[in-house]
Design a protein around this motif. Structure first.
Motif, PDB file in Angstrom:
ATOM      1  N   ARG A 132       1.228  -0.917   0.105  1.00 52.63           N
ATOM      2  CA  ARG A 132      -0.475  -0.429   0.009  1.00 52.63           C
ATOM      3  C   ARG A 132       1.124   1.282  -0.318  1.00 52.63           C
ATOM      4  N   ASP A 133       1.947   1.152   0.665  1.00 55.25           N
ATOM      5  CA  ASP A 133       2.972   2.508   0.649  1.00 55.25           C
ATOM      6  C   ASP A 133       4.086   2.223  -0.649  1.00 55.25           C
ATOM      7  N   MET A 134       3.797   1.486  -1.518  1.00 59.91           N
ATOM      8  CA  MET A 134       4.108   2.087  -2.437  1.00 59.91           C
ATOM      9  C   MET A 134       3.202   2.393  -3.954  1.00 59.91           C
ATOM     10  N   GLY A 135       1.976   2.421  -3.109  1.00 58.63           N
ATOM     11  CA  GLY A 135       0.960   2.647  -3.745  1.00 58.63           C
ATOM     12  C   GLY A 135       0.065   1.566  -4.462  1.00 58.63           C
ATOM     13  N   ILE A 162      -5.699  -6.498  -1.013  1.00 54.79           N
ATOM     14  CA  ILE A 162      -5.635  -5.005  -1.081  1.00 54.79           C
ATOM     15  C   ILE A 162      -6.965  -5.019  -2.282  1.00 54.79           C
ATOM     16  N   GLY A 163      -6.912  -6.133  -2.753  1.00 58.97           N
ATOM     17  CA  GLY A 163      -8.275  -5.868  -4.009  1.00 58.97           C
ATOM     18  C   GLY A 163      -7.103  -6.357  -5.325  1.00 58.97           C
ATOM     19  N   ALA A 164      -5.531  -6.157  -5.226  1.00 57.44           N
ATOM     20  CA  ALA A 164      -5.381  -6.345  -6.087  1.00 57.44           C
ATOM     21  C   ALA A 164      -4.899  -7.756  -7.061  1.00 57.44           C
ATOM     22  N   ILE A 165      -4.365  -7.838  -8.403  1.00 54.69           N
ATOM     23  CA  ILE A 165      -4.799  -9.654  -8.553  1.00 54.69           C
ATOM     24  C   ILE A 165      -3.379  -9.895  -8.821  1.00 54.69           C
ATOM     25  N   ILE A 185       0.478  -8.647 -18.963  1.00 57.78           N
ATOM     26  CA  ILE A 185      -0.968  -8.597 -17.773  1.00 57.78           C
ATOM     27  C   ILE A 185      -0.702  -7.389 -17.651  1.00 57.78           C
ATOM     28  N   GLY A 186       0.561  -6.686 -17.260  1.00 55.98           N
ATOM     29  CA  GLY A 186       1.399  -5.283 -16.809  1.00 55.98           C
ATOM     30  C   GLY A 186       1.492  -5.347 -15.575  1.00 55.98           C
ATOM     31  N   PRO A 187       2.240  -6.096 -14.581  1.00 56.79           N
ATOM     32  CA  PRO A 187       2.331  -5.958 -13.404  1.00 56.79           C
ATOM     33  C   PRO A 187       2.803  -4.596 -12.978  1.00 56.79           C
ATOM     34  N   ARG A 188       2.636  -4.266 -11.198  1.00 59.06           N
ATOM     35  CA  ARG A 188       3.898  -3.341 -11.073  1.00 59.06           C
ATOM     36  C   ARG A 188       4.710  -3.971 -10.105  1.00 59.06           C
ATOM     37  N   VAL A 189       4.194  -4.649  -8.923  1.00 57.50           N
ATOM     38  CA  VAL A 189       5.325  -5.052  -8.977  1.00 57.50           C
ATOM     39  C   VAL A 189       5.809  -7.157  -9.218  1.00 57.50           C
TER      40      VAL A 189
END
Length: 651
Positions: A132-135, A162-165, A185-189
């Motif tokens: 969450r802290d990294m958005g 968080i409801g992220a996938i 799918i373009g993951p952020r992490v």
């Protein structure tokens, strides 16, 4: 009817979760059900009542109740489940916070690591805070390129809280295999370990990561779990951080579970990708939760005191299924490594040492154990083992009999079958039913599974296409980047109108209620127009000591299809005329003359997907001069080279 191998005792029936569920249904609806078949018929006739009762029986944790179980029940593509409900998947899996062991991790090289439910909650809370802290927010994608270890489970739970996938694949994929999946799918992490163990060796994962980052610009952070080294060098990996430096240092955190609709996306899974770029299959939080709890509680008879093991990687849906056992409060065993290192008894030693009660593996593994001459029941103390599960491919009658002869007599053997497509099963175990050799015990509750003949009519006691003729909650909510559902519809609803076509070839026994799986129907052979399942041939050929493994395809020839059998032979065995005759005889005597291959070819290796399935379609493409588009989906892509330009198939 096949041999009866096991029946539950009166005590086992009376103490089964499904017996408690039958009582619950009888009291709630004034029924008088006494058998599985009565319960099943009700579950596919009164579908809304069945799933509403499951919701209550499973104790689903929610913040807002549903106002309708299902609408559009007559339309498989439009049906919507549990409208109005708000819940969180991770909250349901983290309902226990006590000192019972939640996870035990065993790898080839290290001593077991254990964490309790209290410790699991704490670590998930801390990681969720960091994300969450990294958005990271609801709907973002987080990917795992991880071994089957504790940090993988923590990362998935933190993500979904968080409801992220969450989306994961096995660390033995090559760069192309990773890009084909995560690149869509373009993951952020990206979570990764620095490596993994297999067959006595440490294998590096980090060398592939810069190549992945180069092509997937969405990844903002790479979180590295040191595993095969204490402090691996990560300086060459852009935006990387060690797991322990990323996770929040705060203690006593409470998880802020995002409350979301029933059909909010939870997981993105991938089709095998052996005939093209993998399909990105989206599964809902509510549908996955309901279906898994039904299968774990009622079909597996999982209880809080159980120790549950499934041999799987994080790229196979059985990992997702296994981890859902946390919602029951059981202890889960995670394993990283080869099941044959240092020897063929490794997993049975694990069962003995950790007192495993529910043991799951693949049909391929069981066949290999038998071939290697292991007698697990004699060599290991399996007194705690009460259920044995098998999936991945059809389990032969011989393997059924091997389990009862050489593993344990008083054991419920449940061969189960479903798929990544539904993140669950169509047919599976029945704790209050008997086990017959070669049969999956039953069709799953609430799953209106039928076998369709060539005219699209439901038939018993003969082979047909596996279909599902009524909606169920764990249908995919769609494919990623498929806004008009064109790819989704063509994958499952192109063959029959408003009927899920799964692509398996099955037979339903009207006497036992059991199901026989004959393999993929798209790999079905049609010599002379007669449909033959490849599993029928494998079952016979692989009983021979000379044959280590085999593969069957249909080759178009002379305006027909001829059966081609490839055999991987034991060391120093040659494919003589005499051996060919022996192979053909065992097939003819035990099946039909139609099953006898027109050609038998000795081959050095059999190609498999990373999740352990034989790759028939890619070989069929090769011998017909068609391209194999996605070799990175294979565990051993180099094996395909052996199938090119084989002289025996030119005449």
């Amino acid at each position: 009817m096949n041999n009866l191998l096991w029946s539950p005792s009166e005590k086992q029936v009376s103490e089964a979760n499904i017996t408690a569920f039958i009582r619950f249904v009888n009291e709630k609806y004034g029924k008088n059900f006494n058998s599985y078949s009565e319960l099943y018929d009700w579950s596919i006739t009164d579908i809304p009542d069945f799933w509403a009762t499951m919701w209550e029986f499973c104790g689903i944790r929610f913040s807002k109740p549903y106002f309708q179980v299902v609408d559009n029940l007559d339309n498989m593509l439009e049906a919507k489940w549990f409208a109005g409900a708000k819940l969180n998947f991770a909250k349901n899996l983290l309902r226990y916070r006590d000192d019972q062991t939640a996870l035990i991790f065993k790898s080839e090289a290290l001593e077991p690591v254990r964490i309790t439910y209290t410790q699991l909650y704490d670590r998930v809370a801390r990681l969720a805070r960091s994300l969450r802290d990294m958005g990271i927010k609801t709907g973002d994608r987080v990917a795992g390129f991880m071994p089957n270890m504790i940090e993988t489970v923590i990362a998935m739970l933190a993500t979904t809280s968080i409801g992220a996938i969450w989306s994961s694949c096995s660390p033995d994929f090559g760069i192309k295999g990773v890009l084909d999946r995560f690149g869509q799918i373009g993951p952020r992490v990206l979570f990764t370990a620095n490596g993994y163990y297999y067959n006595g060796k440490a294998h590096d994962s980090l060398t592939r990561i810069p190549g992945v980052l180069k092509d997937i610009s969405s990844i903002q952070k790479v979180v590295v779990v040191p595993y095969t080294e204490e402090k691996p060098n990560i300086s060459h990996v852009p935006n990387s951080v060690y797991f322990d430096n990323f996770i929040s240092k705060e203690s006593g955190l409470e998880i802020e579970f995002e409350q979301l609709p029933f059909d909010h996306p939870l997981y993105i899974m991938y089709s095998s990708g052996t005939t093209g770029i993998p399909k990105c299959i989206m599964h809902s939080a509510g549908g996955t939760l309901m279906q898994h709890l039904k299968e774990l509680l009622l079909h597996t008879n999982l209880k809080r005191e159980d120790k549950m093991f499934y041999f799987t990687t994080c790229g196979w849906m059985m990992w997702n299924w296994l981890v859902s056992s946390l919602a029951v409060g059981a202890t889960i065993l995670l394993f990283d490594g080869s099941p044959f290192y240092p020897d063929s008894g490794t997993l049975f030693k694990l069962a003995q040492d950790e007192k495993i009660t529910v043991f799951g593996t693949s049909a391929k593994y069981l066949a290999a154990v038998e071939k290697n001459g292991i007698k697990p029941g004699r060599e290991y103390d399996l007194s705690n083992l009460r259920a044995f599960l098998s999936t991945g491919s059809p389990l032969s009658i011989e393997s059924f009999e091997f389990v009862y002869k050489d593993i344990k007599k008083d054991l419920r053997l449940s061969s189960i079958s479903g798929g990544t497509d539904i993140i669950s099963c169509f047919a599976l175990g029945n704790p209050i039913g008997s086990v017959y050799a070669g049969e999956l015990q039953c069709r799953g509750l609430g799953m209106k599974v039928e076998a369709f003949d060539l005219n699209g009519k439901h038939v018993f006691n003969q082979k047909g296409e596996l279909v599902c003729t009524a909606p169920f909650p764990s249908q995919p909510i769609g494919f990623w980047d498929d806004p008009d559902q064109k790819k989704y519809k063509s994958a499952y609803f192109d063959v029959y109108d408003n009927v899920w076509h799964h692509g398996d070839y099955i037979e339903i026994n009207d006497k036992t209620g059991g199901v026989v799986i004959y393999g993929r129907s798209d790999a079905t052979l049609n010599p002379g127009g007669v449909r033959i399942g490849t599993a029928e041939i494998y079952r016979q050929v692989e009983t021979l000591p000379e044959v280590l493994d085999s593969l069957v395809v249909g080759q178009e020839w002379d305006n027909d299809v001829r059966v081609v059998l490839y055999v991987k032979l034991a060391e120093s065995v040659e494919l003589t005329d005499e051996l060919m005759k022996k192979i053909k005889t065992v097939i003819r005597v035990n099946t039909t003359p139609r099953h006898v291959p027109a050609k038998i070819v000795s081959i050095k290796d059999i190609p498999y997907t990373i999740s352990g399935k034989k790759v028939e379609l890619a070989v069929r493409n090769l011998i017909h001069g068609q391209p194999v588009l996605n070799k990175d989906a294979l565990a051993n892509p180099e094996a395909l080279e052996y199938y090119k330009d084989i002289p025996e198939l030119q005449n």
